[in-house]
Design an enzyme around this catalytic site. Structure first.
Site, PDB file in Angstrom:
ATOM      1  N   THR A 133      33.843   3.451  20.118  1.00 25.08           N
ATOM      2  CA  THR A 133      34.469   2.446  19.428  1.00 25.08           C
ATOM      3  C   THR A 133      33.556   2.298  18.122  1.00 25.08           C
ATOM      4  OG1 THR A 133      34.088  -0.265  19.439  1.00 25.08           O
ATOM      5  CG2 THR A 133      32.721   0.880  20.852  1.00 25.08           C
ATOM      6  N   ASP A 134      33.951   1.364  17.262  1.00 22.32           N
ATOM      7  CA  ASP A 134      33.162   1.138  16.017  1.00 22.32           C
ATOM      8  C   ASP A 134      32.108   0.047  16.232  1.00 22.32           C
ATOM      9  OD1 ASP A 134      34.643  -1.258  16.169  1.00 22.32           O
ATOM     10  OD2 ASP A 134      35.533  -1.044  14.087  1.00 22.32           O
ATOM     11  N   GLU A 135      32.087  -0.533  17.440  1.00 21.79           N
ATOM     12  CA  GLU A 135      31.128  -1.567  17.633  1.00 21.79           C
ATOM     13  C   GLU A 135      29.488  -0.930  18.026  1.00 21.79           C
ATOM     14  OE1 GLU A 135      32.230  -5.186  20.004  1.00 21.79           O
ATOM     15  OE2 GLU A 135      34.474  -4.754  19.906  1.00 21.79           O
ATOM     16  N   TYR A 159      28.236  -4.509  25.529  1.00 20.33           N
ATOM     17  CA  TYR A 159      29.447  -3.624  25.562  1.00 20.33           C
ATOM     18  C   TYR A 159      29.167  -2.825  24.449  1.00 20.33           C
ATOM     19  CZ  TYR A 159      33.827  -1.566  23.748  1.00 20.33           C
ATOM     20  OH  TYR A 159      34.615  -0.692  23.257  1.00 20.33           O
ATOM     21  N   LYS A 163      28.473   1.453  25.059  1.00 19.45           N
ATOM     22  CA  LYS A 163      29.110   2.445  24.597  1.00 19.45           C
ATOM     23  C   LYS A 163      28.165   3.527  23.644  1.00 19.45           C
ATOM     24  CE  LYS A 163      32.819   3.360  24.543  1.00 19.45           C
ATOM     25  NZ  LYS A 163      33.684   4.235  25.553  1.00 19.45           N
TER      26      LYS A 163
END
Length: 352
Positions: A133-135, A159, A163
């Site tokens: 993810t970009d998060e 989260y 990741k």
């Protein structure tokens, strides 16, 4: 040969499996533990397809993984299995560490053990594609350049941190053990079969139920939106052509503030499924207390993927969102089945 897809009954995983089987005769072993967001309804129509082998199980079960890899002569693993909802990670972070970190570690070890048994072309051609993810990159200022693959990691939610940890494990298994890995970091996906806890299906579902449409804070949080079909095409291309050890960002180049997304959804629903009283669904918008640590802006720079591998998104947000709304309007039975009592309890607790 066969590919192994983990988390293939979830939103992105199921779309990928369906997309893969529409493009290829190569079989898919689909491993999913069917947690609340994994649902066999997402794979409707594949039950009698001999190319689709569904296995109910956990990526943390290393014995099961070893058997599946060996018996099906797997040439590539695509890891979609993850806990993904930021709000849930704030409420219950342990599950995110268990699945996104520890289970990913187990999957890497199973893949490494299997890869070490391969010889010749089978060993050289094996790939482990980790979908992230970009998060992991954190939050951007309004005028900051979009995230490139070289952007440093600054995860801000449980989260995102889980990741990020998984991404680092994948990188380490390549640099330490030589495992031929690939990593992709994508922006916010939307499209069919997305569980109605995420913004777009949540708004559609609650609008049709006549309920308030919850918008965090001032609603000006900006996200880059990627149609799930475009994401699937990017993953197929990365698997086909990327060199081991490489990382690619995947984005839709469609930045929008959350409140603008909600208002657009209301406008499309006003057109396609008008309220009986003639009022706009926008009258249901309700601003709620912002969540802790809410990142202000994400934006993905996917120019490397286009430049090196020739991929670019085919859908604009305007075309993709209309397809998405139409799908949910046509599949109300799917929404009814996936919105279980546990889901409703979560929504009530999260949004009051």
């Amino acid at each position: 040969m066969t590919i192994l897809v983990t988390g293939g009954a979830g939103f992105i995983g199921a779309n990928f499996v369906r997309d893969w089987l529409s493009q290829s005769e190569e079989p898919v072993v689909n491993l999913d533990k069917l947690s609340y967001a994994g649902n066999l309804d997402n794979l409707a129509g594949l039950r009698d397809d001999a190319r689709h082998i569904f296995v109910h199980g956990d990526i943390g079960d290393t014995a099961l993984l070893a058997r599946l890899l060996r018996e099906h002569r797997v040439r590539a693993v695509l890891n979609f299995a993850a806990e993904t909802h930021v709000d849930r990670s704030i409420d219950s972070p342990a599950a995110f560490v268990d699945t996104n970190v520890m289970a990913t570690f187990g999957l890497l070890e199973a893949a490494r053990a299997y890869w070490n048994t391969l010889e010749g072309a089978a060993r050289a051609d094996f790939r482990f594609l980790h979908v992230s993810t970009d998060e992991v990159y954190g939050s951007l200022a309004p005028d900051a350049p979009a995230f490139a693959e070289t952007h440093r990691y600054q995860p801000n939610s449980p989260y995102a941190a889980s990741k990020a940890a998984a991404d680092h494990l994948v990188r380490a298994w390549h640099h330490t053990y030589g495992l031929p890995v690939l990593t992709t970091n994508c922006s916010n996906n939307y499209g069919p079969y997305q569980f109605p806890e995420k913004l777009i299906p949540l708004v559609i579902h609650k609008a049709l139920q006549g309920e308030p449409l919850p918008v965090y804070g001032d609603g000006r949080q900006v996200r880059d939106w990627l149609f799930v079909g475009d994401h699937c095409a990017a993953l197929r291309r990365v698997l086909e052509a990327a060199a081991p050890g490489e990382t690619y960002n995947v984005g839709g180049n469609q930045e929008m503030a959350n409140i603008d997304v909600v208002r657009l959804l209301c406008s499309i629903l006003d057109e396609l499924r008008p309220r009986a009283d003639g009022a706009s669904y926008a009258t249901q918008i309700a601003f709620v207390t912002d969540r802790p640590g809410h990142d202000r802006r994400y934006a993905i720079d996917a120019t490397r993927l286009e430049r090196e591998l020739g991929w670019r998104p085919q859908e604009t947000f305007g075309t993709g969102i209309r397809q998405t709304v139409a799908w949910y309007l046509e599949h109300g039975d799917w929404v009814d089945r996936v919105t279980s009592g546990a889901y409703r309890d979560w929504i009530a607790r999260q949004y009051g």
